[in-house]
Design an enzyme around this catalytic site. Structure first.
Site, mmCIF file in Angstrom:
data_model
loop_
_atom_site.group_PDB
_atom_site.id
_atom_site.type_symbol
_atom_site.label_atom_id
_atom_site.label_comp_id
_atom_site.label_asym_id
_atom_site.label_seq_id
_atom_site.Cartn_x
_atom_site.Cartn_y
_atom_site.Cartn_z
ATOM 1 N N LYS A 1 0.782 -1.225 0.106
ATOM 2 C CA LYS A 1 -0.005 -0.067 0.053
ATOM 3 C C LYS A 1 1.005 1.317 -0.007
ATOM 4 C CE LYS A 1 -0.394 0.063 4.944
ATOM 5 N NZ LYS A 1 -1.304 0.177 6.192
ATOM 6 N N ARG B 1 -9.682 0.765 16.037
ATOM 7 C CA ARG B 1 -9.751 1.514 14.916
ATOM 8 C C ARG B 1 -10.632 0.878 13.658
ATOM 9 N NH1 ARG B 1 -4.033 2.110 11.702
ATOM 10 N NH2 ARG B 1 -4.651 -0.098 11.084
ATOM 11 N N TYR C 1 17.533 29.683 6.133
ATOM 12 C CA TYR C 1 16.688 30.443 6.659
ATOM 13 C C TYR C 1 16.332 30.689 8.237
ATOM 14 C CZ TYR C 1 14.117 30.160 2.068
ATOM 15 O OH TYR C 1 13.781 30.100 0.957
ATOM 16 N N MET D 1 12.799 24.012 0.156
ATOM 17 C CA MET D 1 12.105 23.327 -0.624
ATOM 18 C C MET D 1 12.846 22.465 -1.657
ATOM 19 S SD MET D 1 8.968 24.387 -3.474
ATOM 20 C CE MET D 1 7.933 24.807 -2.053
#
Length: 368
Positions: free
Chosen positions: A35, A131, A264, A312
């Site tokens: 998955k 769950r 940063y 990023m």
């Protein structure tokens, strides 16, 4: 020329890790969990590697199942969350998908459906995860309904999921195993039968740490990809080989003076004259933005700690103490020689999340 950031996926490591699973439980059948794009490794790639070896595959939903079935994978595929609407049952029947039944509505849909052929069913019971799954009496009722339906093949598999199998000293797993055995016993008594019910309770952590959980079916996932699911140190982890090596290259090097800052918000300041390398990878490529200064990377086999915030598209690392570093040098972010779990620990997350959140921008390259 191409941006150097890529995830190398090792075919031999995946096969090796599956063999380790079999060493833990040689008499169990295995449902390989692929998955979430096989935990970022590529569901089609991994499923095709394991197709000759495993008994079945596990995915979260029918879309994931169709993707690997349409890619030529011919083994049964279990929908771990079951179906989300009644119309999915016909699709499951036509494609040899197995269904996990976790509530009475899913059971009702299956029993009432008009389908081309009967379906293999797994029945989930709730032993403490709270769950998904049915409680004891409810499970017996639904099992009987399914067992009497022409839409369901013989051999319903009874399953549950552990909440804390990764904590070896935590007793809750033992309690869950006991509760599961009670449900199994109640079901056998209700059926008035000596027939053995196939069972599945072990995920990767349980396979490695809880021998009593290795039953007819195991569900290896994280360990297939070469990472230990256990929270504490374990010799077993050394048996596994990372299937993914995330790597990039240094694209710039500069010297900075003591007291100067990098990146940063100036969260990292040099305490000495330092050599800083910029690497072409960032949170846009799946490197965790939450990684703290000091998070290890590998350059020439030597640790080069993260220096400053993750951007990023780039990170900066301290290579002051590493000799012969130049632009174009390979940087290992995790994989061979550096566990993704170690990176995760420095990022207040888990190795599961880092791998599963690998974005499409980062190419995966299959290697032997």
């Amino acid at each position: 020329m191409a941006r150097p950031t890529k995830a190398l996926i090792s075919k031999s490591a995946i096969i090796h890790n599956f063999n380790v699973v079999q060493q833990f439980a040689p008499h169990s059948k295995n449902l390989a969990i692929v998955k979430a794009n096989a935990y970022g490794h590529g569901s089609i790639v991994v499923a095709n590697i394991l197709n000759p070896l495993v008994n079945a595959f596990g995915v979260s939903c029918i879309e994931e199942a169709l993707e690997i079935r349409n890619a030529g994978v011919d083994k049964p595929i279990l929908l771990l969350e079951g179906v989300f609407s009644k119309d999915e049952i016909a699709v499951a029947a036509d494609n040899d998908f197995w269904i996990m039944i976790s509530n009475q509505l899913q059971s009702k849909w299956l029993v009432e459906s008009r389908i081309s052929k009967a379906i293999n069913v797994w029945l989930k019971v709730d032993t403490g995860m709270h769950r998904l799954g049915l409680m004891n009496e409810e499970a017996i009722k639904v099992y009987a309904e399914l067992n009497n339906s022409n839409n369901v093949n013989e051999g319903i598999v009874l399953a549950t999921h552990f909440s804390s199998a990764d904590e070896q000293d935590y007793q809750d797993t033992k309690i869950q195993i006991q509760k599961f055995k009670q449900v199994q016993s109640s079901l056998i008594n209700h059926l008035n039968s000596d027939a053995k019910i196939q069972c599945s309770v072990a995920n990767s952590a349980a396979i490695m740490a809880w021998p009593d959980s290795r039953l007819e079916w195991n569900r290896p996932g994280f360990m297939l990809y070469g990472n230990s699911p256990l929270l504490s140190e374990s010799n077993y982890a050394d048996k596994l080989k990372p299937a993914m090596t995330m790597q990039s290259e240094i694209i710039s090097i500069r010297s900075i003076e003591k007291g100067e800052s990098v990146g940063y918000n100036k969260v990292w300041t040099a305490e000495r004259q330092s050599k800083i390398a910029t690497v072409a990878i960032g949170y846009g490529d799946g490197y965790p933005q939450s990684a703290k200064s000091g998070t290890p990377t590998l350059v020439n086999g030597v640790i080069a700690p993260l220096a400053g915030k993750v951007s990023m598209d780039m990170i900066t690392i301290d290579v002051t103490d590493i000799s012969n570093v130049s632009v174009g040098a390979t940087v290992i972010l995790w994989g061979e020689g550096l566990s993704v779990n170690e990176v995760a620990k420095c990022s207040n997350t888990s190795g599961y999340e880092i791998l599963a959140r690998l974005p499409n921008r980062t190419p995966t390259v299959l290697v032997e």
